[in-house]
Design a protein around this motif. Structure first.
Motif, PDB file in Angstrom:
ATOM      1  N   VAL A 161       0.821  -1.210   0.000  1.00 62.82           N
ATOM      2  CA  VAL A 161       0.000   0.000   0.000  1.00 62.82           C
ATOM      3  C   VAL A 161       0.859   1.266   0.000  1.00 62.82           C
ATOM      4  N   ASN A 162       2.095   1.160   0.463  1.00 57.74           N
ATOM      5  CA  ASN A 162       2.970   2.337   0.478  1.00 57.74           C
ATOM      6  C   ASN A 162       3.495   2.703  -0.904  1.00 57.74           C
ATOM      7  N   LEU A 163       3.548   1.722  -1.808  1.00 61.66           N
ATOM      8  CA  LEU A 163       4.269   1.941  -3.064  1.00 61.66           C
ATOM      9  C   LEU A 163       3.668   3.050  -3.929  1.00 61.66           C
ATOM     10  N   PRO A 164       2.365   3.045  -4.231  1.00 60.31           N
ATOM     11  CA  PRO A 164       1.861   4.142  -5.077  1.00 60.31           C
ATOM     12  C   PRO A 164       2.047   5.509  -4.444  1.00 60.31           C
ATOM     13  N   PHE A 165       1.825   5.595  -3.122  1.00 60.34           N
ATOM     14  CA  PHE A 165       1.996   6.882  -2.447  1.00 60.34           C
ATOM     15  C   PHE A 165       3.470   7.280  -2.389  1.00 60.34           C
ATOM     16  N   GLY A 166       4.321   6.291  -2.160  1.00 56.58           N
ATOM     17  CA  GLY A 166       5.756   6.580  -2.106  1.00 56.58           C
ATOM     18  C   GLY A 166       6.300   7.040  -3.440  1.00 56.58           C
ATOM     19  N   ILE A 167       5.888   6.360  -4.515  1.00 56.01           N
ATOM     20  CA  ILE A 167       6.361   6.742  -5.852  1.00 56.01           C
ATOM     21  C   ILE A 167       5.820   8.114  -6.241  1.00 56.01           C
ATOM     22  N   LEU A 168       4.503   8.316  -6.036  1.00 53.28           N
ATOM     23  CA  LEU A 168       3.891   9.610  -6.349  1.00 53.28           C
ATOM     24  C   LEU A 168       4.540  10.720  -5.528  1.00 53.28           C
ATOM     25  N   GLY A 169       4.708  10.471  -4.212  1.00 52.77           N
ATOM     26  CA  GLY A 169       5.299  11.480  -3.344  1.00 52.77           C
ATOM     27  C   GLY A 169       6.731  11.809  -3.734  1.00 52.77           C
ATOM     28  N   THR A 170       7.519  10.785  -4.104  1.00 50.74           N
ATOM     29  CA  THR A 170       8.907  11.015  -4.495  1.00 50.74           C
ATOM     30  C   THR A 170       8.982  11.901  -5.738  1.00 50.74           C
ATOM     31  N   VAL A 171       8.215  11.547  -6.760  1.00 52.09           N
ATOM     32  CA  VAL A 171       8.234  12.322  -8.011  1.00 52.09           C
ATOM     33  C   VAL A 171       7.722  13.745  -7.768  1.00 52.09           C
ATOM     34  N   TRP A 172       6.632  13.837  -7.034  1.00 50.72           N
ATOM     35  CA  TRP A 172       6.011  15.139  -6.776  1.00 50.72           C
ATOM     36  C   TRP A 172       6.960  16.041  -5.970  1.00 50.72           C
ATOM     37  N   ALA A 173       7.589  15.445  -4.931  1.00 47.23           N
ATOM     38  CA  ALA A 173       8.480  16.239  -4.083  1.00 47.23           C
ATOM     39  C   ALA A 173       9.680  16.754  -4.876  1.00 47.23           C
ATOM     40  N   TYR A 174      10.294  15.870  -5.681  1.00 48.24           N
ATOM     41  CA  TYR A 174      11.473  16.304  -6.449  1.00 48.24           C
ATOM     42  C   TYR A 174      11.109  17.337  -7.506  1.00 48.24           C
ATOM     43  N   ARG A 175       9.886  17.268  -8.047  1.00 54.36           N
ATOM     44  CA  ARG A 175       9.478  18.220  -9.081  1.00 54.36           C
ATOM     45  C   ARG A 175       8.993  19.547  -8.494  1.00 54.36           C
ATOM     46  N   SER A 176       8.394  19.516  -7.315  1.00 58.62           N
ATOM     47  CA  SER A 176       7.657  20.679  -6.835  1.00 58.62           C
ATOM     48  C   SER A 176       8.310  21.426  -5.680  1.00 58.62           C
ATOM     49  N   LEU A 177       8.960  20.713  -4.763  1.00 54.79           N
ATOM     50  CA  LEU A 177       9.487  21.384  -3.582  1.00 54.79           C
ATOM     51  C   LEU A 177      10.763  22.151  -3.913  1.00 54.79           C
ATOM     52  N   ARG A 178      10.860  23.362  -3.388  1.00 51.55           N
ATOM     53  CA  ARG A 178      12.046  24.188  -3.561  1.00 51.55           C
ATOM     54  C   ARG A 178      12.547  24.610  -2.190  1.00 51.55           C
ATOM     55  N   GLU A 179      13.839  24.711  -2.066  1.00 50.77           N
ATOM     56  CA  GLU A 179      14.443  25.116  -0.798  1.00 50.77           C
ATOM     57  C   GLU A 179      14.188  26.598  -0.556  1.00 50.77           C
ATOM     58  N   THR A 180      13.503  26.928   0.546  1.00 56.64           N
ATOM     59  CA  THR A 180      13.245  28.339   0.880  1.00 56.64           C
ATOM     60  C   THR A 180      14.085  28.803   2.061  1.00 56.64           C
ATOM     61  N   SER A 181      14.688  27.860   2.785  1.00 54.97           N
ATOM     62  CA  SER A 181      15.518  28.237   3.933  1.00 54.97           C
ATOM     63  C   SER A 181      16.940  28.525   3.474  1.00 54.97           C
ATOM     64  N   THR A 182      17.649  29.279   4.281  1.00 51.53           N
ATOM     65  CA  THR A 182      19.058  29.566   4.014  1.00 51.53           C
ATOM     66  C   THR A 182      19.904  28.487   4.670  1.00 51.53           C
ATOM     67  N   ARG A 183      20.701  27.795   3.849  1.00 57.01           N
ATOM     68  CA  ARG A 183      21.551  26.745   4.416  1.00 57.01           C
ATOM     69  C   ARG A 183      22.633  27.387   5.280  1.00 57.01           C
ATOM     70  N   ARG A 184      22.940  26.700   6.342  1.00 56.06           N
ATOM     71  CA  ARG A 184      23.951  27.215   7.263  1.00 56.06           C
ATOM     72  C   ARG A 184      25.149  26.286   7.222  1.00 56.06           C
ATOM     73  N   GLN A 185      26.255  26.769   6.693  1.00 62.83           N
ATOM     74  CA  GLN A 185      27.455  25.957   6.615  1.00 62.83           C
ATOM     75  C   GLN A 185      27.948  25.641   8.023  1.00 62.83           C
ATOM     76  N   ALA A 186      28.082  24.373   8.311  1.00 66.46           N
ATOM     77  CA  ALA A 186      28.505  23.961   9.652  1.00 66.46           C
ATOM     78  C   ALA A 186      29.086  22.562   9.581  1.00 66.46           C
TER      79      ALA A 186
END
Length: 552
Positions: A161-186
């Protein structure tokens, strides 16, 4: 978040089907460890790793870690569904890949709240985090129903049951999510990470083995390995605190706990999580071992119906969470968090007063109030915690918040199972011995069955097995009894009537303790300060991150 937390409970209901599928008797000598690790392994990993993964998100990017979590979670689900082995080897395959799956789930849990906090302005944050938090909490209960439905078809479907949601979520996240926070070198705080992971891990592993029988004792709290693990875990957590005050770039800035909103919110979250975790397991045992059989449900059908009858609890979450998250954006969080915890505590008092064979509508109303109280508290509390820290520390703060919540669930199993088993150990053996003898079971067999650790009886009811068959099956005594006596012993009323009085005694202790923890959580929530205090904290919080881990 919903998918990640569904998997913390879906396996609980599905375990009878899983063990039948891999040809393993969970109650055979030595197999109880497989049973407990199937329950506890996922919780343990998510409790230990979320802080580290949240901090890593602060350094390399929260979206990057979150997206990787989808990939790991999905691949582990594939591996779980293709278990190639049977018996103990098959159980170890499942346990190991459940740990990998929990790693992926931890990546999601650790960074989701931080990503939402970055993305939404303060006046909309409560609603957004409320939906996220209620998705997580409701997933724990929806998993109970989903596991029962899917495992009735095929135990591997629990992981498919995880597979369709996992595949959809993976593709959607990589296509849609953008980094809005400032990375802190540490640099990564290796010593802090190691001390925290080992300390927290040792504590939770020791609790897992503490509720197992040991050397003739009903539980293993006197086991030298358990005692050593508990002491070593506490010492390592103290070392972690010392390390974090000394390193230039700590894994977690302990100075954040000087914020009253942050410290009080996390304390309330831990206490409420312990109380809520105890509720889930106690209600399942109450329904499956007593109430459902007495109302005509077969033991092997009880896990599914227990999940269905607990739906009012989930409904309470879903009704109150987003609504109170939205309202807290306008009117502040303290009234909702404290009021929700008071309602939460009062529902335990109501459950404590219910007779063991209750009217379902009274039960449904009480657990709905419990869910509504949790929803009123959880969404605004999450928003208050995440709003009280600087943007650069939101990943670590989100991880710490998840650690308190997940550790509370693991601690609750140790605390409430110990309280319940201690109560049963005083009263159940005598009732069981006399009840079995009255149905013609030989005295030596009845005495042996009555002297077995109560944890076996509790887990058999918890997993949907017929408890009397589990106790007497290995001796062959059932087959030698007259048909009438055999029918009575394995029927739907003998065991529930037998265990009702001892179980109710333990239940009173458990629910009274949970109500007390809820009131302590309400007190902590009340001490978080009002809007003015939180506004001052928010203005000062960036200064906490300056310097070398100490507040400037």
């Amino acid at each position: 978040m919903f998918m990640a937390t569904v998997d913390s409970s879906i396996v609980i209901i599905s375990m009878p089907a899983i063990f039948r599928g891999i040809h393993l008797d969970p109650f055979a000598p030595g197999n109880i460890s497989y049973l407990l690790w199937m329950i506890m392994g996922y919780m343990l990993v998510t409790a230990v790793l979320v802080v580290t993964l949240g901090r890593l998100g602060d350094i390399v990017g929260r979206v990057r870690i979150y997206n990787l979590g989808f990939v790991v979670f999905t691949l582990a689900s594939v591996a779980l569904s293709f278990d190639p082995a049977y018996g103990g080897a098959g159980a170890m395959w499942l346990i190991c890949w459940r740990i990998v799956q929990a790693l992926g789930g931890s990546m999601l849990m650790a960074n989701s709240a931080a990503i939402l906090t970055d993305a939404f302005p303060a006046e909309q944050r409560g609603m957004a985090l409320g939906i996220n938090q209620i998705s997580a909490l409701s997933g724990q209960f929806v998993g109970l129903v989903l596991g029962g439905l899917l495992s009735a078809w095929d135990w591997r479907a629990v992981f498919w049951v995880n597979l369709p949601f996992g595949i959809l979520g993976t593709v959607w996240a990589y296509r849609s999510l953008r980094e809005t926070s400032t990375r802190r070198q540490a640099r990564i705080d290796w010593w802090g990470n190691i001390a925290f992971a080992l300390g927290c891990g040792l504590l939770l592993v020791s609790i897992t083995y503490g509720i197992q029988p040991y050397a003739g004792h009903t539980m293993g709290w006197l086991n030298p390995k358990v005692l050593t693990g508990l002491i070593a875990g506490v010492v390592l957590l103290l070392v972690f605190v010392l390390v974090e005050t000394r390193v230039a770039e700590p894994m977690f800035r302990l100075a954040l706990f000087r914020s009253r909103a942050f410290a009080a919110g996390n304390a309330a979250s831990l206490l409420a999580s312990v109380a809520r975790g105890g509720l889930q397991f106690m209600l399942i045992i109450w329904l499956q071992g007593i109430w459902l059989p007495l109302h005509g449900y077969a033991f092997d059908d009880a896990p599914l119906w227990a999940g269905i009858f607990l739906l009012p609890l989930t409904a309470g979450f879903l009704i109150a969470g987003p609504l109170c998250g939205f309202l807290s954006d306008r009117y502040g969080v303290r009234a909702f968090t404290t009021g929700g915890l008071l309602l939460f505590s009062l529902s335990f008092v109501g459950l404590l007063l219910l007779p063991i064979t209750f009217s379902y509508w009274a039960f449904a109303l009480l657990i709905m109030c419990n869910g509504m109280g949790s929803g009123m508290f959880s969404a605004p509390n999450t928003s208050a915690i995440m709003s009280s820290v600087p943007a650069t520390d939101r990943g670590a703060a989100s991880g710490m918040r998840s650690t308190f919540q997940n550790s509370g669930m693991s601690l609750s199993i140790g605390i409430f199972f110990s309280l319940l088993i201690a109560g049963l150990a005083d009263r159940l053996p005598k009732a069981l011995d006399s009840g079995l003898r009255a149905q013609g079971v030989p005295a030596d067999v009845a005495h042996h069955a009555a002297s077995l650790p109560p944890v076996s009886t509790v887990f058999s009811a918890f997993l949907g097995y017929n408890p009397v068959q589990t106790l007497l099956g290995p001796s062959g005594a059932l087959d030698k009894l007259p048909a009438h006596n055999r029918e009575v012993l394995t029927g739907k009323e003998f065991f529930p009537h037998l265990i009702s009085a001892p179980f109710h005694h333990g239940l009173v202790v458990v629910f009274a303790t949970a109500a007390g923890m809820g009131l302590l959580a309400a007190t902590a929530s009340l001490l978080r300060g009002g809007p003015a205090t939180q506004a001052v904290t928010a203005m000062k919080s960036p200064r906490i991150t300056a310097g070398s881990g100490r507040s400037n």
